[in-house]
Design a protein around this motif. Structure first.
Motif, PDB file in Angstrom:
ATOM      1  N   LEU A  92     -85.196 -37.078   8.286  1.00  0.00           N
ATOM      2  CA  LEU A  92     -84.506 -36.672   8.854  1.00  0.00           C
ATOM      3  C   LEU A  92     -85.416 -35.347   9.551  1.00  0.00           C
ATOM      4  O   LEU A  92     -84.430 -34.251   9.539  1.00  0.00           O
ATOM      5  N   PHE A  93     -85.541 -34.535   8.405  1.00  0.00           N
ATOM      6  CA  PHE A  93     -86.303 -33.392   8.416  1.00  0.00           C
ATOM      7  C   PHE A  93     -86.885 -33.187  10.127  1.00  0.00           C
ATOM      8  O   PHE A  93     -86.999 -32.380  10.589  1.00  0.00           O
ATOM      9  N   GLY A  94     -87.766 -34.183  10.427  1.00  0.00           N
ATOM     10  CA  GLY A  94     -88.520 -34.065  11.649  1.00  0.00           C
ATOM     11  C   GLY A  94     -87.955 -34.194  12.662  1.00  0.00           C
ATOM     12  O   GLY A  94     -88.083 -33.421  13.874  1.00  0.00           O
ATOM     13  N   TYR A  95     -86.843 -35.066  13.038  1.00  0.00           N
ATOM     14  CA  TYR A  95     -86.066 -35.175  13.649  1.00  0.00           C
ATOM     15  C   TYR A  95     -85.101 -34.034  13.771  1.00  0.00           C
ATOM     16  O   TYR A  95     -85.097 -33.161  15.407  1.00  0.00           O
ATOM     17  N   SER A 319     -94.459 -37.147   2.699  1.00  0.00           N
ATOM     18  CA  SER A 319     -93.697 -36.152   2.670  1.00  0.00           C
ATOM     19  C   SER A 319     -94.088 -35.932   4.368  1.00  0.00           C
ATOM     20  O   SER A 319     -93.453 -35.773   5.393  1.00  0.00           O
ATOM     21  N   LEU A 320     -95.111 -34.908   4.671  1.00  0.00           N
ATOM     22  CA  LEU A 320     -95.419 -34.711   5.580  1.00  0.00           C
ATOM     23  C   LEU A 320     -95.549 -35.825   6.578  1.00  0.00           C
ATOM     24  O   LEU A 320     -95.451 -35.618   7.885  1.00  0.00           O
ATOM     25  N   ALA A 321     -96.266 -36.688   6.107  1.00  0.00           N
ATOM     26  CA  ALA A 321     -96.689 -38.432   7.641  1.00  0.00           C
ATOM     27  C   ALA A 321     -95.148 -38.194   7.884  1.00  0.00           C
ATOM     28  O   ALA A 321     -94.895 -38.523   9.058  1.00  0.00           O
ATOM     29  N   LEU A 325     -93.332 -38.228  11.956  1.00  0.00           N
ATOM     30  CA  LEU A 325     -92.408 -39.538  12.183  1.00  0.00           C
ATOM     31  C   LEU A 325     -91.078 -38.990  12.262  1.00  0.00           C
ATOM     32  O   LEU A 325     -90.646 -39.857  14.479  1.00  0.00           O
ATOM     33  N   GLY A 326     -90.616 -38.801  11.968  1.00  0.00           N
ATOM     34  CA  GLY A 326     -88.988 -37.953  12.577  1.00  0.00           C
ATOM     35  C   GLY A 326     -89.223 -37.562  13.652  1.00  0.00           C
ATOM     36  O   GLY A 326     -88.042 -37.502  14.681  1.00  0.00           O
ATOM     37  N   HIS A 330     -87.877 -38.677  17.689  1.00  0.00           N
ATOM     38  CA  HIS A 330     -87.073 -38.211  18.474  1.00  0.00           C
ATOM     39  C   HIS A 330     -87.773 -37.756  20.059  1.00  0.00           C
ATOM     40  O   HIS A 330     -86.736 -38.087  21.072  1.00  0.00           O
ATOM     41  N   GLN A 331     -89.553 -37.485  19.889  1.00  0.00           N
ATOM     42  CA  GLN A 331     -89.514 -37.415  21.562  1.00  0.00           C
ATOM     43  C   GLN A 331     -89.492 -39.029  21.992  1.00  0.00           C
ATOM     44  O   GLN A 331     -89.781 -38.517  23.051  1.00  0.00           O
TER      45      GLN A 331
END
Length: 339
Positions: A92-95, A319-321, A325-326, A330-331
């Protein structure tokens, strides 16, 4: 200083100022590095992050080995975490980071440069982070966390036999990646800045765990993170007479002021706003996903990606991985929609 607490506040402000100046000059950003990688453009943002991480690991582990800080007191080293919320939060954070075009730390830097879009991102991030931590979403988070909790015997690479051998191997791999960074015009500047940021992570641990530690008024051991502290900064601006200033709040303030000062000196300060409602929607939704996801994942690209991994916690690496991924999801969606 009169008290260790006052010293920790001064150290937090100083660390934030240096972080803000450095990040404003170099454009230090994990997400920018991912975008450079995916678009096959030359850049040193990912190698810069790797260098910051290697410096943070070495400094933090050396500080722990010398007995200056007790990393077992860090939230990141907790052996219990949710097997569902932590990776879900990372995604969620990454997205959200991709929607908002940068993480919380990057938004603070851009705000210092006059980017008002970042103010909306930070407002959305901070409010939803507090909603998830102690507000409306907190009961659901607690229930899911309790139902999906997993406990490891140990949650850190540094607790393994021959730990320094594993640490050395990890640092060598990171530095090998840095060595292969392309020779861009700003390569040396950006890598030096990354080393400074890695050192600031170590100084953060020392500030809360040694120099600013007060046995009569203990504060949580922490370094740099920009999810809950952003929310607490908003809260403090409204309730200052009923709240105690903390290390993390001064880091947030210092970061914005450092970026502002650097932008003014370099002639890079410029007011920027939204050009359409779609940008506004992405800022709000991106900030909200980062606020919720950051609490679920117990950190952000700086909190888990640098501070957490500097403790060598397995959960921080996961978590960083998941944050990466998030952002990739999106990409992938953006590429599919434009095809």
């Amino acid at each position: 200083m009169d008290t260790p607490h006052s010293l920790s506040l001064l150290l937090g402000l100083s660390i934030g100022l240096v972080f803000g100046v450095t990040a404003q000059i170099t454009g230090f950003c994990f997400y920018r590095g991912l975008k450079q990688r995916w678009s096959h453009r030359e850049g040193v943002q990912l190698p810069s992050f790797a260098l910051a991480l290697s410096v943070a690991i070495l400094g933090t582990q050396l500080s722990a080995a010398l007995g200056w800080v007790d990393l077992s007191q860090s939230t990141y080293r907790s052996p219990t975490f949710s097997w569902l919320l932590l990776p879900l939060g990372g995604v969620l954070f990454g997205y959200g980071m991709a929607l908002a075009n940068g993480c919380g730390a990057r938004a603070l830097v851009l705000l210092g440069q006059g980017n008002l879009r970042s103010l909306v991102v930070l407002g959305s991030l901070g409010i939803t982070a507090l909603m998830t931590l102690t507000g409306l979403i907190a009961p659901l988070r607690h229930a899911v966390s309790a139902a999906t909790a997993v406990q490891l015997k140990q949650n850190s690479l540094s607790l393994l036999p021959w730990s320094w051998l594993w640490i050395a191997l990890l640092v060598v791999l990171l530095l090998g990646y840095v060595w292969r960074a392309p020779a861009t015009p700003t390569r040396n500047r950006d890598l030096i800045g990354a080393a400074v940021i890695g050192l600031l992570i170590t100084l953060g641990w020392l500030s809360t765990g040694w120099w600013g530690a007060d046995p009569f008024d203990p504060q949580p051991l922490s370094s740099l993170s920009f999810v809950v502290p952003v929310g607490q900064s908003i809260q403090y601006s409204m309730l200052a007479t009923g709240m105690e200033a903390k290390f993390a709040l001064l880091v947030v303030l210092g970061l914005v002021l450092g970026s502002l000062g650097s932008a003014l000196v370099r002639g890079r300060f410029q007011w920027e706003g939204f050009t359409n409602t779609a940008q506004l929607a992405r800022a709000i939704v991106g900030g909200a996903l980062m606020g919720i996801g950051g609490v679920f994942a117990v950190g952000c690209t700086i909190g888990q990606g640098l501070s957490g991994i500097s403790t060598l916690a397995y959960s921080s690496m996961l978590s960083l991985a998941c944050i990466a991924l998030g952002a990739w999801l999106h990409q992938l969606g953006s590429t599919s929609s434009s095809a």
